[in-house]
Design a protein around this motif. Structure first.
Motif, PDB file in Angstrom:
ATOM      1  N   UNK A 191       0.828  -1.203   0.000  1.00  0.00           N
ATOM      2  CA  UNK A 191       0.000   0.000   0.000  1.00  0.00           C
ATOM      3  C   UNK A 191       0.865   1.256   0.000  1.00  0.00           C
ATOM      4  N   UNK A 192       1.990   1.213   0.729  1.00  0.00           N
ATOM      5  CA  UNK A 192       2.875   2.385   0.785  1.00  0.00           C
ATOM      6  C   UNK A 192       3.486   2.674  -0.579  1.00  0.00           C
ATOM      7  N   UNK A 193       3.915   1.624  -1.278  1.00  0.00           N
ATOM      8  CA  UNK A 193       4.501   1.815  -2.606  1.00  0.00           C
ATOM      9  C   UNK A 193       3.489   2.444  -3.560  1.00  0.00           C
ATOM     10  N   UNK A 194       2.275   1.904  -3.556  1.00  0.00           N
ATOM     11  CA  UNK A 194       1.234   2.419  -4.463  1.00  0.00           C
ATOM     12  C   UNK A 194       0.865   3.847  -4.088  1.00  0.00           C
ATOM     13  N   UNK A 195       0.663   4.102  -2.787  1.00  0.00           N
ATOM     14  CA  UNK A 195       0.226   5.429  -2.346  1.00  0.00           C
ATOM     15  C   UNK A 195       1.291   6.486  -2.612  1.00  0.00           C
ATOM     16  N   UNK A 196       2.541   6.200  -2.233  1.00  0.00           N
ATOM     17  CA  UNK A 196       3.607   7.189  -2.421  1.00  0.00           C
ATOM     18  C   UNK A 196       3.926   7.416  -3.891  1.00  0.00           C
ATOM     19  N   UNK A 197       3.585   6.473  -4.743  1.00  0.00           N
ATOM     20  CA  UNK A 197       3.835   6.688  -6.179  1.00  0.00           C
ATOM     21  C   UNK A 197       2.943   7.784  -6.746  1.00  0.00           C
ATOM     22  N   UNK A 198       1.870   8.138  -6.004  1.00  0.00           N
ATOM     23  CA  UNK A 198       0.954   9.204  -6.443  1.00  0.00           C
ATOM     24  C   UNK A 198       1.142  10.482  -5.623  1.00  0.00           C
ATOM     25  N   UNK A 199       2.296  10.633  -4.973  1.00  0.00           N
ATOM     26  CA  UNK A 199       2.513  11.826  -4.164  1.00  0.00           C
ATOM     27  C   UNK A 199       3.680  12.656  -4.706  1.00  0.00           C
ATOM     28  N   UNK A 200       3.769  13.881  -4.242  1.00  0.00           N
ATOM     29  CA  UNK A 200       4.831  14.764  -4.716  1.00  0.00           C
ATOM     30  C   UNK A 200       6.115  14.562  -3.922  1.00  0.00           C
ATOM     31  N   UNK A 201       7.153  15.325  -4.268  1.00  0.00           N
ATOM     32  CA  UNK A 201       8.470  15.159  -3.667  1.00  0.00           C
ATOM     33  C   UNK A 201       8.447  15.430  -2.166  1.00  0.00           C
ATOM     34  N   UNK A 202       7.676  16.426  -1.733  1.00  0.00           N
ATOM     35  CA  UNK A 202       7.625  16.764  -0.319  1.00  0.00           C
ATOM     36  C   UNK A 202       7.063  15.625   0.512  1.00  0.00           C
ATOM     37  N   UNK A 203       6.002  14.995   0.040  1.00  0.00           N
ATOM     38  CA  UNK A 203       5.393  13.886   0.773  1.00  0.00           C
ATOM     39  C   UNK A 203       6.343  12.693   0.855  1.00  0.00           C
ATOM     40  N   UNK A 204       7.052  12.412  -0.234  1.00  0.00           N
ATOM     41  CA  UNK A 204       7.987  11.285  -0.238  1.00  0.00           C
ATOM     42  C   UNK A 204       9.143  11.534   0.719  1.00  0.00           C
ATOM     43  N   UNK A 205       9.628  12.779   0.782  1.00  0.00           N
ATOM     44  CA  UNK A 205      10.785  13.079   1.621  1.00  0.00           C
ATOM     45  C   UNK A 205      10.433  13.203   3.096  1.00  0.00           C
ATOM     46  N   UNK A 206       9.187  13.607   3.412  1.00  0.00           N
ATOM     47  CA  UNK A 206       8.794  13.803   4.814  1.00  0.00           C
ATOM     48  C   UNK A 206       7.891  12.709   5.350  1.00  0.00           C
ATOM     49  N   UNK A 207       7.238  11.968   4.440  1.00  0.00           N
ATOM     50  CA  UNK A 207       6.298  10.942   4.876  1.00  0.00           C
ATOM     51  C   UNK A 207       4.931  11.468   5.227  1.00  0.00           C
ATOM     52  N   UNK A 208       4.697  12.763   5.057  1.00  0.00           N
ATOM     53  CA  UNK A 208       3.409  13.392   5.379  1.00  0.00           C
ATOM     54  C   UNK A 208       2.593  13.552   4.105  1.00  0.00           C
ATOM     55  N   UNK A 209       1.437  12.913   4.066  1.00  0.00           N
ATOM     56  CA  UNK A 209       0.602  12.904   2.862  1.00  0.00           C
ATOM     57  C   UNK A 209      -0.685  13.672   3.119  1.00  0.00           C
ATOM     58  N   UNK A 210      -0.977  14.613   2.245  1.00  0.00           N
ATOM     59  CA  UNK A 210      -2.243  15.338   2.294  1.00  0.00           C
ATOM     60  C   UNK A 210      -2.885  15.331   0.925  1.00  0.00           C
ATOM     61  N   UNK A 211      -4.120  15.885   0.858  1.00  0.00           N
ATOM     62  CA  UNK A 211      -4.814  15.894  -0.427  1.00  0.00           C
ATOM     63  C   UNK A 211      -4.051  16.700  -1.474  1.00  0.00           C
ATOM     64  N   UNK A 212      -3.360  17.757  -1.004  1.00  0.00           N
ATOM     65  CA  UNK A 212      -2.640  18.597  -1.935  1.00  0.00           C
ATOM     66  C   UNK A 212      -1.337  17.969  -2.432  1.00  0.00           C
ATOM     67  N   UNK A 213      -0.928  16.861  -1.806  1.00  0.00           N
ATOM     68  CA  UNK A 213       0.318  16.207  -2.223  1.00  0.00           C
ATOM     69  C   UNK A 213       0.094  15.103  -3.259  1.00  0.00           C
ATOM     70  N   UNK A 214      -1.166  14.789  -3.534  1.00  0.00           N
ATOM     71  CA  UNK A 214      -1.465  13.748  -4.518  1.00  0.00           C
ATOM     72  C   UNK A 214      -1.275  14.298  -5.927  1.00  0.00           C
ATOM     73  N   UNK A 215      -0.660  13.500  -6.776  1.00  0.00           N
ATOM     74  CA  UNK A 215      -0.350  13.951  -8.140  1.00  0.00           C
ATOM     75  C   UNK A 215      -0.104  12.752  -9.057  1.00  0.00           C
ATOM     76  N   UNK A 216      -0.249  13.002 -10.356  1.00  0.00           N
ATOM     77  CA  UNK A 216       0.071  11.991 -11.368  1.00  0.00           C
ATOM     78  C   UNK A 216       1.398  12.312 -12.070  1.00  0.00           C
ATOM     79  N   UNK A 217       2.100  13.306 -11.557  1.00  0.00           N
ATOM     80  CA  UNK A 217       3.328  13.749 -12.220  1.00  0.00           C
ATOM     81  C   UNK A 217       4.392  12.658 -12.281  1.00  0.00           C
ATOM     82  N   UNK A 218       4.437  11.802 -11.256  1.00  0.00           N
ATOM     83  CA  UNK A 218       5.448  10.735 -11.241  1.00  0.00           C
ATOM     84  C   UNK A 218       5.262   9.780 -12.410  1.00  0.00           C
ATOM     85  N   UNK A 219       4.004   9.463 -12.718  1.00  0.00           N
ATOM     86  CA  UNK A 219       3.734   8.556 -13.837  1.00  0.00           C
ATOM     87  C   UNK A 219       3.991   9.251 -15.164  1.00  0.00           C
ATOM     88  N   UNK A 220       3.683  10.538 -15.217  1.00  0.00           N
ATOM     89  CA  UNK A 220       3.990  11.283 -16.435  1.00  0.00           C
ATOM     90  C   UNK A 220       5.491  11.352 -16.673  1.00  0.00           C
TER      91      UNK A 220
END
Length: 589
Positions: free
Chosen positions: A315-344
């Motif tokens: 679940x962590x791998x899937x969830x963090x794959x849809x988050x921005x750099x800040x969420x990945x580096x801090x571990x704090x996930x919010x609605x504003x950190x969700x993104x599809x940029x990683x897949x793009x």
């Protein structure tokens, strides 16, 4: 039996197989040993003395042995519990809980370690929760022996889920009913009737687990740190130093000797028939309701806790794959950190996809080459069952008795100079060496499956084709090959999904300009890795899991092959009970 006529095609195939065996199985494993102990033509034990004088090297050996012993206990405890929860006890919700136990099949190696790093690392939710409850908690607590043993305990249960489950299904339910009618308690039946039936498989799983712990690579690299180094990372360190290559060979030899001793003990014990299941009935085992309510509650809690442990990394791998750099580096996930940029970013060009393209290419061609080679060998062994084919069978098992580390060191040292049987070419530092390594280490497993499939075809079918005028190769191509196609597709899929994320062999042989996926993902677990790199590798891992799941469903979920694929399941069970580190280590460390 009538004497067979001279067949030039068979002789050409025999010469080709002999060349492969000598050039890539025998010679690369003999030459480094000879050069280590006979550096100037005379025997010298200086490298052994030098190794024993290294406290770091000796400690790595002791650490590997300690890890192997711990895993034998913990992996069997968790593995047996999982199998009982799935197949023996009546657990509420097990129909969906059990799928979490199969996750280690579709993602393994460095990808699996990446998931645990996200959950239990410095910025993982478990660590953050502990620090919130205990402010003085060390954020680097998940490190060393405990972390390595914890991760590998749950990573190494995939074979229990596959093959111990198969053994559990063979338990004679009539025997269970008879024991109950004689007044035996539920736990007496489990201890005296059910578990003894599982002894052959449990014994094999114990050996495989010990070898997996002994040859662990990526888990100690990710979680071990400087305080817990094991043999294989130490071999890698020595192999990368021009002045210590002979120490890498000696350490790899030690690992190989222990592997040979353990596997020989296993084969000898099985040959004596120390562990035999006498159940011959086909009575289907029925799930048992746990009578004691407190014990029933305890096992339900265990099931849900295991579900959380197995599910969180995925679940962590899937969830963090849809988050921005800040969420990945801090571990704090919010609605504003969700993104599809990683897949793009991952699909933005060939540069981003290069690790995947490289690994897919290696996986496809290595799997194709090894299955083709082993099919030819298995066919010759069936048609010409004589002393030469028996010797060939033993020689092709060389990678079975040697750890991938020793094979990698042998290939690197041997092909670092021009060899006459390669027409003066040097393979070290080229794309070809890793391909050869993948083929070599997958030969034993693939050959066992191919042999089991071929020998599962009755001789009457081949005789009927011969009576109708079909020649040998035509019979092989038109009659025998279609019959074993499910087994061929199955072993191709297993090899393919194991090669793509491989790290243990890859790290020794890969070309630095063509970095495979396993190397890329492991680099992303480094604390100093760029956030964009981590994000990209999260996407790689998700794609890997989806692709592996699709491949397994395509091969094993085909309804038309359900009856035929029984050959693969039975032969795979038999092969993996004898197969040591090759799939355990490649798919779990």
């Amino acid at each position: 039996m009538a004497r067979r006529r001279f067949n030039p095609i068979i002789w050409v195939l025999a010469l080709l197989i002999g060349y492969v065996v000598v050039a890539f199985l025998i010679y690369p494993n003999v030459l480094p040993i000879y050069e280590t102990f006979f550096p100037e033509g005379t025997f010298s034990a200086e490298s052994v003395t030098k190794l024993l004088g290294s406290d770091r090297a000796v400690q790595s050996v002791l650490n590997s042995i300690l890890l192997a012993v711990i895993l034998v206990v913990t992996v069997n405890m968790v593995g047996v519990t999982i199998v009982l929860l799935i197949h023996y006890f009546d657990i509420k919700g097990i129909s969906w809980i059990k799928w979490s136990f199969y996750t280690t099949i579709v993602y393994s190696g460095v990808a699996l370690n990446f998931g645990y790093k996200l959950v239990y690392g410095e910025h993982g939710p478990i660590t953050q929760g502990l620090m919130a409850m205990f402010p003085s908690w060390d954020e680097r607590w998940f490190n060393g022996l405990f972390a390595v043993a914890f991760v590998m305990t749950f990573a190494c249960t995939s074979f229990h889920v596959l093959f111990l489950s198969s053994a559990m299904k063979s338990v004679d339910f009539q025997t269970v009913e008879a024991a109950r009618n004689l007044g035996a308690s539920q736990w007496t039946i489990l201890r005296r009737v059910v578990l003894p039936t599982l002894k052959p498989t449990l014994f094999a799983m114990t050996i495989l687990t010990f070898l997996a712990g002994l040859g662990a690579t990526s888990a100690p690299l990710v979680f071990g740190g400087d305080e817990f180094e094991t043999i294989t990372p130490m071999i890698l360190t020595f192999a990368n130093s021009s002045s210590s290559k002979e120490l890498a060979t000696v350490l790899a030899m030690f690992l190989g000797i222990v592997t040979i001793i353990v596997l020989s003990f296993m084969l000898r014990s099985e040959g004596k028939g120390n562990f035999m299941s006498l159940s011959k009935t086909k009575s289907q085992l029925k799930k048992q309701t746990i009578e004691n309510r407190w014990v029933r509650f305890f096992f339900h809690v265990i099931a849900y806790v295991l579900f959380v442990i197995y599910t969180m990394p995925v679940a962590a791998i899937v969830l963090y794959s849809f988050t921005d750099a800040k969420a990945i580096s801090t571990g704090l996930i919010g609605w504003d950190s969700l993104t599809f940029n990683n897949y793009q970013l991952a699909f933005s060009g060939t540069d981003a996809l290069q690790p995947y393209i490289v690994s897919l290419g290696y996986g496809f061609f290595a799997s194709l080459l090894v299955i083709t080679f082993c099919l030819l060998c298995a066919y010759l062994m069936r048609v010409y069952n004589n002393r030469l084919t028996k010797i060939l069978d033993y020689l092709l098992m060389i990678p079975w008795f040697l750890p991938a580390t020793l094979i990698a060191v042998g290939l690197t040292v041997t092909f670092n100079t021009a060899q006459p049987f390669l027409f003066g070419h040097i393979l070290t530092g080229t794309l070809w060496l890793l391909l050869i390594g993948y083929v070599v280490v997958n030969i034993p497993f693939t050959l066992r499956i191919a042999k089991a499939a071929f020998f599962g075809i009755g001789p009457d079918i081949e005789e009927a084709a011969r009576n109708l005028g079909a020649k040998g190769f035509y019979t092989f191509r038109k009659v025998m090959l279609p019959m074993i196609l499910p087994a061929v597709l199955g072993v191709f899929a297993l090899n393919f999904i194991n090669i793509i994320p491989d790290y243990d062999l890859t790290v020794f042989l890969y070309h630095p300009l063509y970095e495979p996926l396993g190397i890329t993902i492991l680099n992303a677990t480094n604390a100093n890795a760029a956030v964009d790199t981590k994000a990209l590798n999260l996407v790689y891992t998700v794609i890997l899991m989806v692709m592996n799941t699709a491949i397994l469903l395509a091969v094993y979920g085909n309804v038309r092959f359900r009856r035929k694929k029984r050959v693969l399941r039975e032969s795979a069970s038999h092969s993996n009970l004898h197969h040591s580190h090759d799939n355990m280590s490649r798919s779990t460390q």
